[in-house]
Design a protein around this motif. Structure first.
Motif, PDB file in Angstrom:
ATOM      1  N   VAL A 127      57.028 -20.582  22.462  1.00 55.78           N
ATOM      2  CA  VAL A 127      57.735 -19.028  23.352  1.00 55.78           C
ATOM      3  C   VAL A 127      59.214 -19.134  23.456  1.00 55.78           C
ATOM      4  CG1 VAL A 127      58.514 -17.883  24.822  1.00 55.78           C
ATOM      5  CG2 VAL A 127      55.713 -19.118  24.260  1.00 55.78           C
ATOM      6  N   ARG A 128      59.758 -20.280  23.460  1.00 56.39           N
ATOM      7  CA  ARG A 128      61.774 -20.593  23.557  1.00 56.39           C
ATOM      8  C   ARG A 128      62.124 -20.933  21.919  1.00 56.39           C
ATOM      9  NH1 ARG A 128      65.049 -21.200  27.136  1.00 56.39           N
ATOM     10  NH2 ARG A 128      67.144 -21.994  26.230  1.00 56.39           N
ATOM     11  N   ALA A 129      61.355 -20.929  21.238  1.00 54.74           N
ATOM     12  CA  ALA A 129      61.696 -20.978  19.407  1.00 54.74           C
ATOM     13  C   ALA A 129      62.115 -19.392  19.655  1.00 54.74           C
ATOM     14  CB  ALA A 129      60.903 -21.474  18.678  1.00 54.74           C
ATOM     15  N   PHE A 130      60.926 -19.040  19.723  1.00 54.93           N
ATOM     16  CA  PHE A 130      60.326 -17.916  19.387  1.00 54.93           C
ATOM     17  C   PHE A 130      62.209 -16.338  19.701  1.00 54.93           C
ATOM     18  CE2 PHE A 130      59.750 -13.046  20.772  1.00 54.93           C
ATOM     19  CZ  PHE A 130      59.154 -12.844  20.034  1.00 54.93           C
ATOM     20  N   ALA A 131      61.744 -16.820  21.205  1.00 54.68           N
ATOM     21  CA  ALA A 131      63.682 -16.028  22.347  1.00 54.68           C
ATOM     22  C   ALA A 131      64.756 -16.411  21.404  1.00 54.68           C
ATOM     23  CB  ALA A 131      63.199 -16.976  23.575  1.00 54.68           C
ATOM     24  N   GLU A 132      64.893 -17.886  20.704  1.00 57.02           N
ATOM     25  CA  GLU A 132      65.823 -18.793  20.853  1.00 57.02           C
ATOM     26  C   GLU A 132      66.373 -17.618  18.973  1.00 57.02           C
ATOM     27  OE1 GLU A 132      65.324 -22.058  20.066  1.00 57.02           O
ATOM     28  OE2 GLU A 132      66.477 -22.785  22.264  1.00 57.02           O
ATOM     29  N   ARG A 133      65.606 -17.356  18.375  1.00 55.58           N
ATOM     30  CA  ARG A 133      65.301 -16.398  16.735  1.00 55.58           C
ATOM     31  C   ARG A 133      65.279 -15.353  17.296  1.00 55.58           C
ATOM     32  NH1 ARG A 133      62.496 -16.972  12.074  1.00 55.58           N
ATOM     33  NH2 ARG A 133      62.703 -19.543  12.639  1.00 55.58           N
ATOM     34  N   ARG A 134      64.878 -14.561  18.556  1.00 51.31           N
ATOM     35  CA  ARG A 134      65.124 -13.546  18.476  1.00 51.31           C
ATOM     36  C   ARG A 134      66.438 -13.209  18.777  1.00 51.31           C
ATOM     37  NH1 ARG A 134      66.172 -10.475  22.982  1.00 51.31           N
ATOM     38  NH2 ARG A 134      66.108  -8.742  22.636  1.00 51.31           N
ATOM     39  N   VAL A 135      66.734 -13.711  19.604  1.00 51.64           N
ATOM     40  CA  VAL A 135      68.713 -13.348  20.028  1.00 51.64           C
ATOM     41  C   VAL A 135      69.388 -13.616  19.155  1.00 51.64           C
ATOM     42  CG1 VAL A 135      69.297 -15.278  20.863  1.00 51.64           C
ATOM     43  CG2 VAL A 135      70.287 -13.737  22.257  1.00 51.64           C
ATOM     44  N   ALA A 136      68.853 -15.206  18.748  1.00 58.09           N
ATOM     45  CA  ALA A 136      69.551 -15.180  17.237  1.00 58.09           C
ATOM     46  C   ALA A 136      70.026 -13.874  16.165  1.00 58.09           C
ATOM     47  CB  ALA A 136      69.485 -16.399  16.189  1.00 58.09           C
ATOM     48  N   ALA A 137      69.186 -13.213  15.796  1.00 62.06           N
ATOM     49  CA  ALA A 137      68.498 -12.392  14.955  1.00 62.06           C
ATOM     50  C   ALA A 137      69.384 -11.187  15.462  1.00 62.06           C
ATOM     51  CB  ALA A 137      67.507 -11.809  15.043  1.00 62.06           C
ATOM     52  N   LEU A 138      69.553 -10.923  16.529  1.00 58.79           N
ATOM     53  CA  LEU A 138      70.347  -9.417  17.667  1.00 58.79           C
ATOM     54  C   LEU A 138      71.719 -10.112  17.419  1.00 58.79           C
ATOM     55  CD1 LEU A 138      70.485  -7.004  20.260  1.00 58.79           C
ATOM     56  CD2 LEU A 138      70.676  -9.591  21.339  1.00 58.79           C
ATOM     57  N   VAL A 139      72.407 -11.219  18.120  1.00 61.14           N
ATOM     58  CA  VAL A 139      73.685 -11.481  17.874  1.00 61.14           C
ATOM     59  C   VAL A 139      74.340 -11.770  16.166  1.00 61.14           C
ATOM     60  CG1 VAL A 139      73.258 -11.880  20.294  1.00 61.14           C
ATOM     61  CG2 VAL A 139      73.918 -13.971  18.661  1.00 61.14           C
ATOM     62  N   GLU A 140      74.100 -12.820  15.535  1.00 54.90           N
ATOM     63  CA  GLU A 140      74.458 -13.210  14.150  1.00 54.90           C
ATOM     64  C   GLU A 140      75.074 -12.094  13.832  1.00 54.90           C
ATOM     65  OE1 GLU A 140      71.725 -15.149  11.721  1.00 54.90           O
ATOM     66  OE2 GLU A 140      72.069 -17.459  13.899  1.00 54.90           O
ATOM     67  N   PRO A 141      74.396 -11.232  13.558  1.00 55.22           N
ATOM     68  CA  PRO A 141      75.210  -9.482  12.473  1.00 55.22           C
ATOM     69  C   PRO A 141      76.935  -9.433  13.345  1.00 55.22           C
ATOM     70  CG  PRO A 141      72.926  -9.194  12.480  1.00 55.22           C
ATOM     71  CD  PRO A 141      73.516 -10.000  13.745  1.00 55.22           C
ATOM     72  N   HIS A 142      76.077 -10.115  14.874  1.00 56.15           N
ATOM     73  CA  HIS A 142      78.283  -9.246  14.889  1.00 56.15           C
ATOM     74  C   HIS A 142      78.280 -10.955  15.409  1.00 56.15           C
ATOM     75  CE1 HIS A 142      75.467  -5.591  16.002  1.00 56.15           C
ATOM     76  NE2 HIS A 142      75.144  -5.937  16.379  1.00 56.15           N
ATOM     77  N   GLU A 143      78.471 -12.287  15.076  1.00 55.66           N
ATOM     78  CA  GLU A 143      78.718 -13.154  15.567  1.00 55.66           C
ATOM     79  C   GLU A 143      80.427 -13.243  15.059  1.00 55.66           C
ATOM     80  OE1 GLU A 143      78.642 -17.927  14.621  1.00 55.66           O
ATOM     81  OE2 GLU A 143      76.362 -16.824  15.242  1.00 55.66           O
TER      82      GLU A 143
END
Length: 249
Positions: A127-143
């Motif tokens: 679950v933790r890995a999923f949460a981290e993957r999700r937020v990475a997909a959210l913010v990485e395009p704007h990094e």
């Protein structure tokens, strides 16, 4: 955050675009904009809503009463300033969870069931890995846009703009000891209420992007009216700001 609207001669708002179904009436479009204003900048009084939208207080009252009747809005007493006077305190209007749902709580039950299944069959680490993957997909395009400014305050403003583009209706404002990042909408609030790992991973991603330790003060998932993250003006004593790749600035 001040919004400017062009108002038609009949006092109703024009079509705001794809956010409102094409078949919606002018009345429905105006009610949607009243709700959106409460979402992004609330809680606020009916007088402020009328002023911000440029329509009559009577019209605003009609829309607010309808939102209250539908369970999409609620009221609270405005804090008194100065000496206590006569009369009732002004009422502040804010959206309920039902009101926020009109801006995107789709598939909440399905998402919660999927993460619950993941927890049962693969464990909390998954679950933790999923949460981290999700937020990475959210913010990485704007990094790149967020990390380009050199100081946390300007990065917080850039992050707020990025989150708004992702549907979080975010803003940043200066407070006494730094910046306050506010997310007035959370598309996954219902799921995050059961799985706080989503909020935790998001907070850690914010800290990495902003290059400083941040503190989550409130979340919609816990029942607050807005997600609030404090961004200090300077890193804590003895802590150097972090660069996006994990090094020290």
């Amino acid at each position: 955050m001040r919004h400017t609207y062009v108002v038609k001669n009949n006092g109703e708002l024009p079509d705001p675009g794809s956010a409102v179904p094409a078949q919606a009436t002018a009345e429905g479009r105006t009610r949607h904009e009243v709700a959106r204003l409460l979402l992004e900048d609330g809680p606020m009084t009916a007088v402020v809503v009328a002023d911000r939208l440029g329509i009559s207080p009577t019209a605003v009252r009609r829309h607010l009463d309808a939102l209250l009747a539908d369970g999409e809005a609620e009221t609270r007493d405005a804090p008194r300033r100065g000496p206590r006077g006569r009369g009732r305190p002004a009422k502040l209007f804010l959206l309920t969870e039902a009101g926020r749902a009109r801006f995107g709580h789709a598939y909440d039950d399905l998402a919660a069931s999927a993460i619950r299944f993941l927890a049962e069959h693969a464990g909390e680490d998954a679950v933790r890995a999923f949460a981290e993957r999700r937020v990475a997909a959210l913010v990485e395009p704007h990094e790149a846009a967020v990390t380009e400014p050199g100081d946390p305050a300007r990065r917080a403003e850039a992050l707020a703009a990025a989150l708004t583009r992702e549907g979080y209706a975010a803003s940043a404002r200066q407070v006494g000891s730094g910046e306050q990042l506010c997310q007035h909408h959370c598309p996954v609030a219902h799921v995050a209420a059961e799985f706080p790992q989503l909020c935790e991973a998001e907070t850690e991603a914010f800290a990495r992007l902003l290059g400083t330790h941040v503190q989550r003060l409130a979340t919609i998932a816990r029942g607050d009216s807005v997600c609030t993250t404090h961004v200090p003006a300077e890193p804590p004593q003895g802590q150097r700001a972090r660069t996006p790749d994990g090094g020290s600035a």
